[in-house]
Design a protein around this motif. Structure first.
Motif, PDB file in Angstrom:
ATOM      1  N   SER A  20     -39.060 -19.286  10.522  1.00  0.00           N
ATOM      2  CA  SER A  20     -40.358 -18.746  10.148  1.00  0.00           C
ATOM      3  C   SER A  20     -40.813 -19.368   8.834  1.00  0.00           C
ATOM      4  N   CYS A  21     -42.102 -19.434   8.685  1.00  0.00           N
ATOM      5  CA  CYS A  21     -42.673 -19.942   7.440  1.00  0.00           C
ATOM      6  C   CYS A  21     -43.886 -19.083   7.103  1.00  0.00           C
ATOM      7  N   MET A  33     -50.273 -26.856  10.209  1.00  0.00           N
ATOM      8  CA  MET A  33     -48.934 -26.628   9.714  1.00  0.00           C
ATOM      9  C   MET A  33     -47.960 -27.550  10.423  1.00  0.00           C
ATOM     10  N   GLY A  34     -46.865 -27.832   9.762  1.00  0.00           N
ATOM     11  CA  GLY A  34     -45.886 -28.712  10.387  1.00  0.00           C
ATOM     12  C   GLY A  34     -44.473 -28.336  10.000  1.00  0.00           C
ATOM     13  N   TRP A  35     -43.553 -28.837  10.799  1.00  0.00           N
ATOM     14  CA  TRP A  35     -42.126 -28.715  10.507  1.00  0.00           C
ATOM     15  C   TRP A  35     -41.519 -30.112  10.420  1.00  0.00           C
ATOM     16  N   PHE A  36     -40.701 -30.289   9.408  1.00  0.00           N
ATOM     17  CA  PHE A  36     -39.969 -31.533   9.203  1.00  0.00           C
ATOM     18  C   PHE A  36     -38.499 -31.171   9.009  1.00  0.00           C
ATOM     19  N   ARG A  37     -37.642 -32.146   9.116  1.00  0.00           N
ATOM     20  CA  ARG A  37     -36.234 -31.908   8.847  1.00  0.00           C
ATOM     21  C   ARG A  37     -35.616 -33.134   8.195  1.00  0.00           C
ATOM     22  N   GLY A  48     -42.606 -31.383  14.342  1.00  0.00           N
ATOM     23  CA  GLY A  48     -43.760 -30.961  15.115  1.00  0.00           C
ATOM     24  C   GLY A  48     -44.853 -30.420  14.223  1.00  0.00           C
ATOM     25  N   ALA A  49     -46.013 -30.203  14.809  1.00  0.00           N
ATOM     26  CA  ALA A  49     -47.161 -29.714  14.067  1.00  0.00           C
ATOM     27  C   ALA A  49     -47.980 -28.779  14.942  1.00  0.00           C
ATOM     28  N   ILE A  50     -48.851 -28.032  14.290  1.00  0.00           N
ATOM     29  CA  ILE A  50     -49.753 -27.153  15.017  1.00  0.00           C
ATOM     30  C   ILE A  50     -51.077 -27.160  14.273  1.00  0.00           C
ATOM     31  N   ASN A  51     -52.157 -27.313  15.008  1.00  0.00           N
ATOM     32  CA  ASN A  51     -53.447 -27.396  14.331  1.00  0.00           C
ATOM     33  C   ASN A  51     -53.926 -25.996  13.958  1.00  0.00           C
ATOM     34  N   TRP A  52     -55.127 -25.914  13.386  1.00  0.00           N
ATOM     35  CA  TRP A  52     -55.563 -24.664  12.775  1.00  0.00           C
ATOM     36  C   TRP A  52     -55.669 -23.511  13.760  1.00  0.00           C
ATOM     37  N   LYS A  75     -50.490 -12.858  10.420  1.00  0.00           N
ATOM     38  CA  LYS A  75     -49.324 -12.755   9.546  1.00  0.00           C
ATOM     39  C   LYS A  75     -49.190 -13.951   8.619  1.00  0.00           C
ATOM     40  N   ASN A  76     -50.171 -14.853   8.654  1.00  0.00           N
ATOM     41  CA  ASN A  76     -50.097 -16.055   7.810  1.00  0.00           C
ATOM     42  C   ASN A  76     -48.769 -16.777   7.991  1.00  0.00           C
ATOM     43  N   SER A  77     -48.355 -16.901   9.224  1.00  0.00           N
ATOM     44  CA  SER A  77     -47.033 -17.453   9.475  1.00  0.00           C
ATOM     45  C   SER A  77     -47.042 -18.484  10.597  1.00  0.00           C
ATOM     46  N   VAL A  78     -46.102 -19.393  10.507  1.00  0.00           N
ATOM     47  CA  VAL A  78     -45.875 -20.374  11.556  1.00  0.00           C
ATOM     48  C   VAL A  78     -44.397 -20.317  11.915  1.00  0.00           C
TER      49      VAL A  78
END
Length: 121
Positions: A20-21, A33-37, A48-52, A75-78
């Motif tokens: 969660s973020c 928003m995006g996730w990196f590792r 991966g990413a997700i648009n608005w 929830k302002n969360s991704v």
């Protein structure tokens, strides 16, 4: 924008984990928003990413079919749902916020602190 990632931990291969973020910004819905590792000794990798509005969610080929991204504007969360995890998924996972183009391009203006995911074989 302040980002707080959570949900990492130790999981066995084949298991599942949800990261969660949480974002502080009132304008969260305007950001992609995006996730990196980043694994030890390796460069940071786009996951991966997700648009608005959540309609577009590109995923790296290395996790396609196993990981999914979603967001909850209320929830302002991704989230990053990780399934059928593999030892090679072991890394510190970071969430990020910026324009969709920048995130898909591998950069972002705002970053969370990272959460460790360790997959045991």
């Amino acid at each position: 924008v302040q980002l707080q990632a959570s949900g990492g931990g130790l999981v066995q291969a084949g298991g599942s984990l949800r990261l969660s973020c949480a974002a502080s910004a009132r304008s969260f819905s305007l950001y992609a928003m995006g996730w990196f590792r980043q694994a030890p000794g390796k460069e940071r990798e786009f996951v991966g990413a997700i648009n608005w509005n959540g309609a577009t969610t590109p995923i790296s080929d290395s996790v396609k079919g196993r990981f999914t991204i979603s967001r909850d504007t209320a929830k302002n969360s991704v989230y990053l749902q990780m399934s059928n995890v593999k030892p090679e998924d072991t890394a510190v996972y970071y969430c990020a916020a910026d324009t969709f183009g920048r995130i898909v391009g591998g950069s972002a203006s705002f970053w969370g602190q990272g959460t460790q995911v360790t997959v045991s074989s």
